[in-house]
Scaffold this active site. Structure first.
Site, PDB file in Angstrom:
ATOM      1  CE1 TYR A 142      10.618   5.755 -47.428  1.00  0.00           C
ATOM      2  CE2 TYR A 142      10.495   5.444 -45.051  1.00  0.00           C
ATOM      3  CZ  TYR A 142      10.009   5.195 -46.317  1.00  0.00           C
ATOM      4  OH  TYR A 142       8.907   4.381 -46.483  1.00  0.00           O
ATOM      5  CE  LYS A 146       6.933   6.888 -47.307  1.00  0.00           C
ATOM      6  NZ  LYS A 146       5.769   6.548 -48.164  1.00  0.00           N
ATOM      7  CB  THR A 177       8.546  -5.442 -49.069  1.00  0.00           C
ATOM      8  OG1 THR A 177       9.261  -4.379 -48.412  1.00  0.00           O
ATOM      9  CG2 THR A 177       7.077  -5.392 -48.671  1.00  0.00           C
TER      10      THR A 177
END
Length: 238
Positions: A142, A146, A177
């Protein structure tokens, strides 16, 4: 700088979380139309000024099809993303490729097709959602995806400036979230992130650091790497 009032805005990944907050904030700032895109448009909340758009950012044909419906576009929010977080050395490469397809090539697919539309409408803004993990390689694949998007955003900014298109990078740490629901840490709300992001667009910012975590890590980039990665340094000294 780009005002949102009376503009048309497209948000990718608009069906939940930060994407949904972007839609709400754009409406609150007086956007004329918000194109809320998702692979499954049944997740889009109904509103008189919201137009659901079916869009898979990893599929160029889907992007071209969506472009047929957004000819008045002024602001693009590249929000859609996924988190897999494989180890770059031992993880599943197919998962890593899927993460890169969504988090890097997705925004590139969308921007390559929609930036000319924004330029033809006199210019506007593009915002790419990064992460503090763009600068801190503790998120496995990840972080890799990014970090690549951060570099791509800087390249976009340089190339699109002559077309009167402002390019903004958004960085943040923990946000409240579904993705972070299992983490017991301080979190910023999606609504606050969306507000700060649009403040950045409207003030002419190149980069928005939405929380203390992103500001602290960004500042540390100019220092010794041992500050950001203390464990390898401690092991090397042992």
């Amino acid at each position: 700088m780009t005002t949102i009032q009376d503009r048309t805005v497209l948000v990718t990944g608009a069906g939940r979380g930060l994407g949904r907050a972007f839609v709400a904030e754009a409406l609150a700032r007086g956007a004329r139309t918000v194109y809320a895109s998702a692979r499954d448009t049944s997740t889009i909340e109904e509103h008189p000024r919201v137009v659901p758009v079916e869009l898979d950012v990893t599929n160029p044909e889907s992007v071209y099809a969506a472009a047929e419906h957004v000819g008045d576009l002024g602001v693009l929010i590249n929000n859609a993303g996924i988190l897999i977080g494989e180890s770059p050395l031992t993880g599943d490469l197919d998962g890593m490729r899927r993460e890169l397809e969504t988090n890097l090539y997705g925004p590139l697919n969308v921007t390559r097709v929609l930036a000319p539309i924004i330029a033809a409408n006199g210019g506007g803004a593009i915002l790419n959602v990064h992460s503090v993990l763009s600068w801190l390689a503790v998120g496995g694949s990840y972080s890799v995806s990014k970090a690549a998007l951060w570099s791509a955003t800087n390249a976009m900014r340089a190339e699109l400036a002559a077309q009167n298109i402002q390019v903004v990078g958004l960085h943040l740490g923990y946000m409240d979230t579904d993705m972070t629901s299992g983490l017991d840490v301080p979190k910023i709300s999606a609504a606050e992130v969306a507000r700060l992001a649009f403040d950045g667009i409207e003030s002419g910012a190149h980069e928005v650091l939405a929380d203390d975590t992103s500001r602290t890590v960004k500042a540390a980039l100019s220092g010794d790497l041992d500050v950001l990665y203390p464990q390898p340094a401690q092991q090397g000294a042992a």
